[in-house]
Design a protein around this motif. Structure first.
Motif, PDB file in Angstrom:
ATOM      1  N   LEU A 175      -7.373  -0.316  -6.579  1.00 32.30           N
ATOM      2  CA  LEU A 175      -6.353  -0.575  -5.553  1.00 32.30           C
ATOM      3  C   LEU A 175      -4.921  -0.381  -6.054  1.00 32.30           C
ATOM      4  CD1 LEU A 175      -7.798  -3.755  -3.792  1.00 32.30           C
ATOM      5  CD2 LEU A 175      -7.859  -1.390  -3.006  1.00 32.30           C
ATOM      6  N   VAL A 176      -4.762  -0.202  -7.352  1.00 33.31           N
ATOM      7  CA  VAL A 176      -3.428  -0.218  -7.955  1.00 33.31           C
ATOM      8  C   VAL A 176      -2.495   0.858  -7.399  1.00 33.31           C
ATOM      9  CG1 VAL A 176      -2.278   0.312 -10.143  1.00 33.31           C
ATOM     10  CG2 VAL A 176      -4.021  -1.441 -10.074  1.00 33.31           C
ATOM     11  N   THR A 177      -3.034   2.038  -7.097  1.00 34.95           N
ATOM     12  CA  THR A 177      -2.163   3.149  -6.668  1.00 34.95           C
ATOM     13  C   THR A 177      -2.335   3.506  -5.186  1.00 34.95           C
ATOM     14  OG1 THR A 177      -3.861   4.560  -7.625  1.00 34.95           O
ATOM     15  CG2 THR A 177      -1.851   4.282  -8.908  1.00 34.95           C
ATOM     16  N   THR A 178      -2.689   2.503  -4.365  1.00 33.74           N
ATOM     17  CA  THR A 178      -2.948   2.802  -2.953  1.00 33.74           C
ATOM     18  C   THR A 178      -1.693   2.827  -2.083  1.00 33.74           C
ATOM     19  OG1 THR A 178      -3.510   0.474  -2.732  1.00 33.74           O
ATOM     20  CG2 THR A 178      -5.351   2.027  -2.841  1.00 33.74           C
ATOM     21  N   GLU A 179      -0.576   2.303  -2.588  1.00 39.31           N
ATOM     22  CA  GLU A 179       0.661   2.283  -1.787  1.00 39.31           C
ATOM     23  C   GLU A 179       1.614   3.327  -2.341  1.00 39.31           C
ATOM     24  OE1 GLU A 179       1.670   0.522   0.791  1.00 39.31           O
ATOM     25  OE2 GLU A 179       0.111  -1.003   0.956  1.00 39.31           O
ATOM     26  N   PRO A 180       1.752   4.469  -1.672  1.00 43.46           N
ATOM     27  CA  PRO A 180       2.552   5.557  -2.242  1.00 43.46           C
ATOM     28  C   PRO A 180       3.976   5.157  -2.636  1.00 43.46           C
ATOM     29  CG  PRO A 180       1.379   6.321  -0.314  1.00 43.46           C
ATOM     30  CD  PRO A 180       1.143   4.844  -0.397  1.00 43.46           C
ATOM     31  N   SER A 181       4.655   4.360  -1.803  1.00 43.55           N
ATOM     32  CA  SER A 181       6.053   4.059  -2.141  1.00 43.55           C
ATOM     33  C   SER A 181       6.132   3.172  -3.386  1.00 43.55           C
ATOM     34  CB  SER A 181       6.773   3.418  -0.962  1.00 43.55           C
ATOM     35  OG  SER A 181       6.100   2.251  -0.586  1.00 43.55           O
ATOM     36  N   PHE A 182       5.166   2.269  -3.555  1.00 41.00           N
ATOM     37  CA  PHE A 182       5.153   1.437  -4.766  1.00 41.00           C
ATOM     38  C   PHE A 182       4.868   2.320  -5.984  1.00 41.00           C
ATOM     39  CE2 PHE A 182       3.389  -2.502  -2.287  1.00 41.00           C
ATOM     40  CZ  PHE A 182       4.609  -2.648  -1.680  1.00 41.00           C
ATOM     41  N   THR A 183       3.870   3.197  -5.846  1.00 39.57           N
ATOM     42  CA  THR A 183       3.502   4.045  -6.987  1.00 39.57           C
ATOM     43  C   THR A 183       4.685   4.923  -7.385  1.00 39.57           C
ATOM     44  OG1 THR A 183       1.317   4.134  -5.968  1.00 39.57           O
ATOM     45  CG2 THR A 183       1.654   5.512  -7.890  1.00 39.57           C
TER      46      THR A 183
END
Ligand SMILES: [Zn+2]
Length: 228
Positions: free
Chosen positions: A53-61
């Motif tokens: 789940l760590v890289t599921t939010e593009p803007s956070f990544t």
């Protein structure tokens, strides 16, 4: 009045930064804290991170990738190399934000004769050449074995590892003398059930993560048979 003992400002900055990054990982649903979790190994812990789940939010990544890129900005980088889907998403974000405009390549993990190995596609071998400067990117570094394989691969090709950037690093992991930058450096202690302080306190055990793994199968689809 004399001023009280002050904390080292760099240490304070690191602490604040880690808190922010942890909060971001919490929002993706990947990081769970203040819990009493049963691990697949049978051990208990108070924190848990779901790697997928760590890289599921593009803007956070993208934001986190830019922080890693900024750290390595003073060093020229020709290539960003990673392996695994999560690390690849992050490595794209790091490369995009790095002033050297490096290329992004990836390796594939596999087993050979019972041993783990990483290989890079033959098409990438002209990009990772002798004297290329390579930045390795990983999402979570837990045992360091994948990073060690990547370092060996780069060195076999005659290229140079500039450093290792990751989202999360377990602090007990030793890496082979390369500069490592992690957004969060944190090790959560794991306990055998008989020695678990949370069990002793009577905190209910959360078996959800282990149960979920057993109960849920990965979704898949198959190509239909070709019509005759
Ligand atoms: Zn326990």
């Amino acid at each position: 009045m004399s001023p009280g003992p002050r904390k080292d400002p760099v240490a304070v900055e690191t602490e604040v930064r880690e808190k922010i990054h942890l909060e971001i990982l919490k929002r993706t649903g990947a990081y769970h804290a203040n819990d009493h979790v049963l691990l697949p190994s049978g051990q208990h812990t108070s924190e848990y991170i779901e790697k997928t789940l760590v890289t599921t939010e593009p803007s956070f990544t993208e934001g986190l990738g830019a922080v890693i890129a900024k750290h390595f900005a003073p060093w020229p980088v020709d290539v960003v190399l990673s392996t695994g889907p999560g690390a690849l998403i992050l490595s794209h974000c790091v490369a995009r934000a790095h002033p050297s405009r490096p290329v992004v390549v990836y390796g594939a993990k596999g087993l050979s004769g019972g041993k783990r190995r990483v290989t890079i596609p033959v098409e990438f071998q002209r990009l990772v050449r002798p004297a290329s400067k390579v930045l390795l990117i990983e999402d979570l570094v837990s045992t360091g074995s994948t990073i060690t394989l990547l370092i060996n691969l780069v060195e076999q090709l005659g290229a140079e590892v500039v450093g290792v950037g990751c989202l999360w690093r377990r602090t007990s992991v030793e890496l082979t003398g390369k500069p490592v930058f992690s957004l969060v450096s944190r090790d959560f202690p794991t306990y055998d059930p008989e020695e678990c302080p949370l069990c002793k306190k009577g905190v209910p055990l959360n078996e959800e993560f282990v149960r979920r793994r057993h109960a849920r199968r990965p979704s898949s689809v198959q190509e239909p048979k070709a019509a005759l």
